[in-house]
Write a protein that holds these residues in place. Structure first.
Motif, PDB file in Angstrom:
ATOM      1  N   GLN A   1      -2.528   6.312   3.783  1.00  0.00           N
ATOM      2  CA  GLN A   1      -2.559   5.467   2.766  1.00  0.00           C
ATOM      3  C   GLN A   1      -4.218   5.153   2.039  1.00  0.00           C
ATOM      4  O   GLN A   1      -5.486   5.357   2.551  1.00  0.00           O
ATOM      5  CB  GLN A   1      -2.677   4.256   2.440  1.00  0.00           C
ATOM      6  CG  GLN A   1      -1.010   3.742   2.613  1.00  0.00           C
ATOM      7  CD  GLN A   1       0.333   4.652   2.814  1.00  0.00           C
ATOM      8  OE1 GLN A   1       0.267   5.459   1.415  1.00  0.00           O
ATOM      9  NE2 GLN A   1       1.128   5.443   3.561  1.00  0.00           N
TER      10      GLN A   1
ATOM     11  N   ILE B   1       0.758  -0.848   0.408  1.00  0.00           N
ATOM     12  CA  ILE B   1      -0.053   0.133   0.599  1.00  0.00           C
ATOM     13  C   ILE B   1       0.833   1.212  -0.006  1.00  0.00           C
ATOM     14  O   ILE B   1       0.367   1.974   0.238  1.00  0.00           O
ATOM     15  CB  ILE B   1      -1.086  -0.228   1.379  1.00  0.00           C
ATOM     16  CG1 ILE B   1      -0.166   0.093   2.598  1.00  0.00           C
ATOM     17  CG2 ILE B   1      -2.351  -0.946   1.182  1.00  0.00           C
ATOM     18  CD1 ILE B   1      -1.344  -0.223   3.700  1.00  0.00           C
TER      19      ILE B   1
ATOM     20  N   GLY C   1     -11.201  -1.217   0.798  1.00  0.00           N
ATOM     21  CA  GLY C   1     -10.371  -0.490   0.846  1.00  0.00           C
ATOM     22  C   GLY C   1     -10.442  -1.130   2.323  1.00  0.00           C
ATOM     23  O   GLY C   1      -9.806  -0.920   3.253  1.00  0.00           O
TER      24      GLY C   1
ATOM     25  N   ALA D   1      -5.263   4.013   0.101  1.00  0.00           N
ATOM     26  CA  ALA D   1      -6.150   2.699  -0.312  1.00  0.00           C
ATOM     27  C   ALA D   1      -6.485   1.678   0.998  1.00  0.00           C
ATOM     28  O   ALA D   1      -7.766   1.247   0.115  1.00  0.00           O
ATOM     29  CB  ALA D   1      -5.084   1.641  -1.079  1.00  0.00           C
TER      30      ALA D   1
END
Length: 117
Positions: free
Chosen positions: A82, A45, A58, A84
């Motif tokens: 992050q 990630i 996610g 993601a």
């Protein structure tokens, strides 16, 4: 779609080993499959971080059999930075208190130590 609360609930019902992180990850993979959760394993990630499981939407899932609390928190903090990651689920045998969110991302906790009592 299965959300983080649904996944957390399914993992809390699973029998997960406490002592060995590799065995814990294998058991988590099987539990996620039984629950019908779509996921990838060992997903990078960031340049420095790889999360154990990344579910659809996610939802990051990190397994820590026994690990220092401060190190766990720092790792979750990095993951929560992050894009993601939309939410995080920590599955651990380490007794730890966590806030409801880190960096604005919801945090869920599955205590495998409690389940093995």
């Amino acid at each position: 779609m299965t959300g983080p609360a649904d996944i957390t609930s399914a993992l809390r019902r699973a029998r997960l080993p406490v002592g060995n992180e590799s065995a814990l990850q294998e058991a988590l993979g099987r539990a996620l499959e039984r629950a019908g959760v779509a996921f990838e394993r060992e997903v990078r990630i960031s340049a420095a971080d790889r999360i154990d499981f990344l579910a659809a939407g996610g939802i990051g899932i990190e397994a820590k059999a026994r690990y220092p609390r401060r190190a766990i928190y720092r790792q979750l903090e990095r993951y929560a930075q992050q894009d993601a990651i939309t939410s995080l689920i920590l599955v651990t045998g380490t007794a730890i208190g966590l806030p409801a969110q880190i960096n604005g991302k919801p945090i869920y906790h599955v205590s495998i130590g409690r389940a093995s009592l």
